[in-house]
Design a protein around this motif. Structure first.
Motif, PDB file in Angstrom:
ATOM      1  N   GLY A  16       0.779  -1.229   0.000  1.00 29.61           N
ATOM      2  CA  GLY A  16       0.000   0.000   0.000  1.00 29.61           C
ATOM      3  C   GLY A  16       0.808   1.274   0.000  1.00 29.61           C
ATOM      4  O   GLY A  16       0.281   2.350   0.308  1.00 29.61           O
ATOM      5  N   ALA A  17       2.109   1.190  -0.346  1.00 28.30           N
ATOM      6  CA  ALA A  17       2.962   2.379  -0.352  1.00 28.30           C
ATOM      7  C   ALA A  17       2.493   3.370  -1.419  1.00 28.30           C
ATOM      8  O   ALA A  17       2.175   2.985  -2.551  1.00 28.30           O
ATOM      9  N   ARG A  18       2.495   4.625  -1.060  1.00 27.55           N
ATOM     10  CA  ARG A  18       2.027   5.683  -1.962  1.00 27.55           C
ATOM     11  C   ARG A  18       2.956   5.792  -3.183  1.00 27.55           C
ATOM     12  O   ARG A  18       4.176   5.860  -3.056  1.00 27.55           O
ATOM     13  N   GLY A  19       2.406   5.812  -4.346  1.00 26.68           N
ATOM     14  CA  GLY A  19       3.166   5.979  -5.584  1.00 26.68           C
ATOM     15  C   GLY A  19       3.804   4.709  -6.099  1.00 26.68           C
ATOM     16  O   GLY A  19       4.327   4.691  -7.221  1.00 26.68           O
ATOM     17  N   ALA A  20       3.786   3.621  -5.315  1.00 25.40           N
ATOM     18  CA  ALA A  20       4.473   2.400  -5.728  1.00 25.40           C
ATOM     19  C   ALA A  20       3.808   1.761  -6.940  1.00 25.40           C
ATOM     20  O   ALA A  20       4.482   1.229  -7.831  1.00 25.40           O
ATOM     21  N   LEU A  21       2.481   1.823  -7.001  1.00 28.34           N
ATOM     22  CA  LEU A  21       1.772   1.208  -8.118  1.00 28.34           C
ATOM     23  C   LEU A  21       2.092   1.924  -9.430  1.00 28.34           C
ATOM     24  O   LEU A  21       2.336   1.280 -10.458  1.00 28.34           O
ATOM     25  N   ALA A  22       2.129   3.246  -9.385  1.00 27.58           N
ATOM     26  CA  ALA A  22       2.494   4.005 -10.588  1.00 27.58           C
ATOM     27  C   ALA A  22       3.938   3.717 -10.976  1.00 27.58           C
ATOM     28  O   ALA A  22       4.270   3.588 -12.167  1.00 27.58           O
ATOM     29  N   GLY A  23       4.816   3.606  -9.967  1.00 27.09           N
ATOM     30  CA  GLY A  23       6.207   3.279 -10.246  1.00 27.09           C
ATOM     31  C   GLY A  23       6.344   1.905 -10.869  1.00 27.09           C
ATOM     32  O   GLY A  23       7.129   1.713 -11.809  1.00 27.09           O
ATOM     33  N   TRP A  24       5.575   0.942 -10.353  1.00 32.01           N
ATOM     34  CA  TRP A  24       5.612  -0.401 -10.960  1.00 32.01           C
ATOM     35  C   TRP A  24       5.176  -0.346 -12.421  1.00 32.01           C
ATOM     36  O   TRP A  24       5.790  -0.984 -13.284  1.00 32.01           O
ATOM     37  N   ALA A  25       4.109   0.401 -12.708  1.00 37.48           N
ATOM     38  CA  ALA A  25       3.624   0.501 -14.083  1.00 37.48           C
ATOM     39  C   ALA A  25       4.709   1.038 -15.017  1.00 37.48           C
ATOM     40  O   ALA A  25       4.910   0.533 -16.129  1.00 37.48           O
ATOM     41  N   LEU A  26       5.439   2.064 -14.541  1.00 37.35           N
ATOM     42  CA  LEU A  26       6.516   2.641 -15.352  1.00 37.35           C
ATOM     43  C   LEU A  26       7.620   1.627 -15.587  1.00 37.35           C
ATOM     44  O   LEU A  26       8.080   1.442 -16.723  1.00 37.35           O
ATOM     45  N   LEU A  27       8.066   0.941 -14.528  1.00 40.95           N
ATOM     46  CA  LEU A  27       9.168  -0.016 -14.667  1.00 40.95           C
ATOM     47  C   LEU A  27       8.765  -1.222 -15.493  1.00 40.95           C
ATOM     48  O   LEU A  27       9.574  -1.756 -16.265  1.00 40.95           O
ATOM     49  N   ALA A  28       7.526  -1.661 -15.356  1.00 41.27           N
ATOM     50  CA  ALA A  28       7.062  -2.772 -16.186  1.00 41.27           C
ATOM     51  C   ALA A  28       7.087  -2.388 -17.661  1.00 41.27           C
ATOM     52  O   ALA A  28       7.495  -3.184 -18.520  1.00 41.27           O
ATOM     53  N   GLY A  29       6.672  -1.148 -17.954  1.00 46.50           N
ATOM     54  CA  GLY A  29       6.724  -0.677 -19.332  1.00 46.50           C
ATOM     55  C   GLY A  29       8.149  -0.582 -19.851  1.00 46.50           C
ATOM     56  O   GLY A  29       8.441  -0.970 -20.995  1.00 46.50           O
ATOM     57  N   LEU A  30       9.066  -0.082 -19.010  1.00 48.30           N
ATOM     58  CA  LEU A  30      10.475   0.005 -19.414  1.00 48.30           C
ATOM     59  C   LEU A  30      11.075  -1.376 -19.662  1.00 48.30           C
ATOM     60  O   LEU A  30      11.849  -1.575 -20.606  1.00 48.30           O
ATOM     61  N   ALA A  31      10.734  -2.332 -18.804  1.00 43.70           N
ATOM     62  CA  ALA A  31      11.244  -3.687 -18.984  1.00 43.70           C
ATOM     63  C   ALA A  31      10.775  -4.278 -20.305  1.00 43.70           C
ATOM     64  O   ALA A  31      11.565  -4.878 -21.056  1.00 43.70           O
ATOM     65  N   LEU A  32       9.499  -4.104 -20.627  1.00 45.65           N
ATOM     66  CA  LEU A  32       8.968  -4.624 -21.878  1.00 45.65           C
ATOM     67  C   LEU A  32       9.546  -3.896 -23.087  1.00 45.65           C
ATOM     68  O   LEU A  32       9.666  -4.478 -24.168  1.00 45.65           O
ATOM     69  N   ALA A  33       9.923  -2.633 -22.909  1.00 44.75           N
ATOM     70  CA  ALA A  33      10.533  -1.870 -24.003  1.00 44.75           C
ATOM     71  C   ALA A  33      12.002  -2.228 -24.193  1.00 44.75           C
ATOM     72  O   ALA A  33      12.624  -1.777 -25.154  1.00 44.75           O
ATOM     73  N   THR A  34      12.536  -3.036 -23.278  1.00 41.13           N
ATOM     74  CA  THR A  34      13.940  -3.439 -23.353  1.00 41.13           C
ATOM     75  C   THR A  34      14.094  -4.855 -23.877  1.00 41.13           C
ATOM     76  O   THR A  34      14.981  -5.143 -24.683  1.00 41.13           O
ATOM     77  N   HIS A  35      13.234  -5.769 -23.406  1.00 47.28           N
ATOM     78  CA  HIS A  35      13.314  -7.171 -23.837  1.00 47.28           C
ATOM     79  C   HIS A  35      11.928  -7.799 -23.723  1.00 47.28           C
ATOM     80  O   HIS A  35      11.250  -7.651 -22.720  1.00 47.28           O
ATOM     81  N   TYR A  36      11.546  -8.538 -24.759  1.00 50.38           N
ATOM     82  CA  TYR A  36      10.208  -9.119 -24.787  1.00 50.38           C
ATOM     83  C   TYR A  36       9.978 -10.128 -23.663  1.00 50.38           C
ATOM     84  O   TYR A  36       8.851 -10.304 -23.199  1.00 50.38           O
ATOM     85  N   PHE A  37      11.030 -10.820 -23.214  1.00 51.70           N
ATOM     86  CA  PHE A  37      10.848 -11.857 -22.197  1.00 51.70           C
ATOM     87  C   PHE A  37      10.497 -11.284 -20.830  1.00 51.70           C
ATOM     88  O   PHE A  37      10.138 -12.038 -19.920  1.00 51.70           O
ATOM     89  N   ALA A  38      10.571  -9.974 -20.673  1.00 50.82           N
ATOM     90  CA  ALA A  38      10.075  -9.370 -19.430  1.00 50.82           C
ATOM     91  C   ALA A  38       8.597  -9.651 -19.234  1.00 50.82           C
ATOM     92  O   ALA A  38       8.097  -9.608 -18.106  1.00 50.82           O
ATOM     93  N   VAL A  39       7.886  -9.976 -20.309  1.00 49.53           N
ATOM     94  CA  VAL A  39       6.459 -10.256 -20.206  1.00 49.53           C
ATOM     95  C   VAL A  39       6.182 -11.413 -19.259  1.00 49.53           C
ATOM     96  O   VAL A  39       5.129 -11.468 -18.609  1.00 49.53           O
TER      97      VAL A  39
END
Length: 468
Positions: free
Chosen positions: A139-162
């Motif tokens: 429930g940390a504030r801003g963590a969910l938005a941060g996860w969304a950003l990092l998940a997008g960056l991971a997928l933009a780097t390598h497909y196997f991040a999926v």
């Protein structure tokens, strides 16, 4: 621990030559930005983000081994800190510290932290994303938005991040009370993946060279490689010891870890298993991209899960320490022994030296002249025409090929009969390459067939020419 990780990753950045895939990276980042972006869909099997970052990085720090690889080394060092955060947020600080140690000395992660490719960067994004995933569940504030950003960056780097992002997304939607917020966060990596879909489909055939060995061999090799890396001295013995230490951690997780911590540790453990098993299942359906390097996204989640077992009692801490010591020994032996390193294109180019007269080169393994020019300027392909040269250089390199096979060895430096007008002037054998020279008193014509017949490995050589 981060300082140790930095030393292990930066201190030996230039000890090994760029290998074939890294030479492709060098050729890309030396283009104009527009030309590079245009070339990625045709030469690569990953999205754009790594190259978009590597292009300005190369202009700041150079495109040599140290300059270009330092981006991966920095990402690999930062991954150690992220591994602590992931372990602490998902299970406990004790688990985070153990995971941090395992990741710092992991030979596989060190190897790819010294490679100018996307693997270290996607590992960092996955690790930070896992950290924020744990924070979002708390429930940390801003963590969910941060996860969304990092998940997008991971997928933009390598497909196997999926294969990590999808289980995270499902768990977040299922567990976070405000489901609308969770769904909105999941939309970010979903949109990134959808935007990449045309690129992914266009690159489908670009990753086939990594899957040329038997699929069963690759499947068996993946978990071993993720723990102890590729080839190293005493490989069989070291692999057995490492497997016993990993099994001991899993046994402790199942039998000694408190139930609450076990459940939380099994979340990243399930992600790691998903990232390894699902590509194997897909390979059975014809989409075969099973290689250890693609499964690198499983290492940090797996380390967090395993660390929860080691954290259970004193015996677990001893096992974790033993695995760290073994991993450190393997990493150092690989870094310092050329027989276990990458294909030595740089060393061969230095041994060949600059051309003082027109010469032909017969090089095993096959390589595109544009890539070879990074180390040996002026070479070009010899097409279906005889070459008029004064020197012929025949060479063969020891090549790891991406899969564990013990210490690599070059083909024997066994000279073939000299072409008419040429005489043998030297044969040299090192731990990483074999080199044979023929010279003529005056430039002489040599047919393509005659040059091909000089190859140390018939049918697998590049035929090139070089002029002063």
């Amino acid at each position: 621990m981060a300082a140790l990780a930095g030393v292990l990753r930066f201190a030996t950045l230039d000890r090994q030559s760029f290998w074939l895939d890294e030479l492709v990276t060098v050729s890309l980042v030396r283009k104009s930005f527009g030309d590079m972006v245009h070339a990625v869909p045709h030469s690569e099997a990953t999205p754009y983000l790594y190259y978009v970052l590597a292009w300005p990085w190369a202009r700041l720090f150079g495109s040599g081994e140290v300059g270009l690889r330092s981006l991966s080394a920095l990402a690999g060092t930062a991954t150690v800190v992220a591994a602590y955060g992931a372990g602490a947020s998902l299970v406990s600080r004790r688990v985070g510290l153990i995971a941090c140690g395992l990741v710092a000395v992991n030979p596989f992660l060190i190897w790819y932290s010294q490679e100018a490719r996307a693997y270290a960067l996607v590992t960092l994004f996955v690790a930070v994303g896992l950290w924020l995933f744990g924070r979002a569940l708390a429930g940390a504030r801003g963590a969910l938005a941060g996860w969304a950003l990092l998940a997008g960056l991971a997928l933009a780097t390598h497909y196997f991040a999926v294969f990590v992002v999808v289980p995270e997304a499902v768990w977040l939607v299922a567990q976070i009370p405000d489901r609308r917020r969770a769904v909105r966060a999941v939309l970010v990596p979903t949109l990134v993946l959808l935007a990449e879909l045309p690129l992914l489909l266009g690159q489908r055939g670009n990753g086939e060279s990594a899957t040329q060995s038997a699929v069963l061999k690759r499947i068996v090799g993946v978990p071993k490689d993720l723990v102890v890396g590729f080839s190293f001295p005493g490989e069989l013995f070291g692999s057995i010891i490492a497997s016993l230490l990993v099994v001991s951690g899993l046994v402790l997780l199942a039998t000694r870890t408190p139930a609450r911590e076990r459940v939380r540790a099994l979340i990243p453990g399930t992600m790691a298993a998903f990232a390894i098993v699902v590509p194997i299942v897909l390979a059975g359906g014809g989409a075969d991209y099973v290689t250890a390097r693609n499964a690198i996204v499983a290492v940090v989640p797996g380390a967090v899960c395993l660390s929860a077992g080691y954290a259970a009692n004193r015996a677990g801490l001893v096992a974790a320490s033993a695995l760290c010591v073994l991993s450190l020994a393997i990493a150092l032996s690989v870094s310092l022994d050329a027989k276990y390193g990458r294909t030595d294109w740089r060393g061969l180019a230095e041994a060949i030296g600059p051309a003082s007269a027109p010469r032909a080169l017969v090089v095993t393994p096959d390589i595109d002249a544009a890539l070879w020019r990074i180390y040996l300027p002026g070479v070009r392909e010899l097409h279906d025409r005889p070459a008029r040269v004064r020197e012929i250089v025949v060479a063969g390199l020891a090549t790891l090929g991406g899969f564990s096979a013990g210490a690599v060895k070059p083909p024997p430096a066994t000279p073939r009969p000299s072409p008419p007008g040429f005489e043998l002037v030297g044969a040299r054998m090192t731990s990483t390459f074999a080199l044979i020279r023929y010279r003529a008193a005056q430039p002489a014509r040599v047919s393509v067939a005659k040059l091909a017949g000089l190859a140390l490995v018939p049918g697998a050589s590049a035929l090139l020419v070089q002029r002063p």
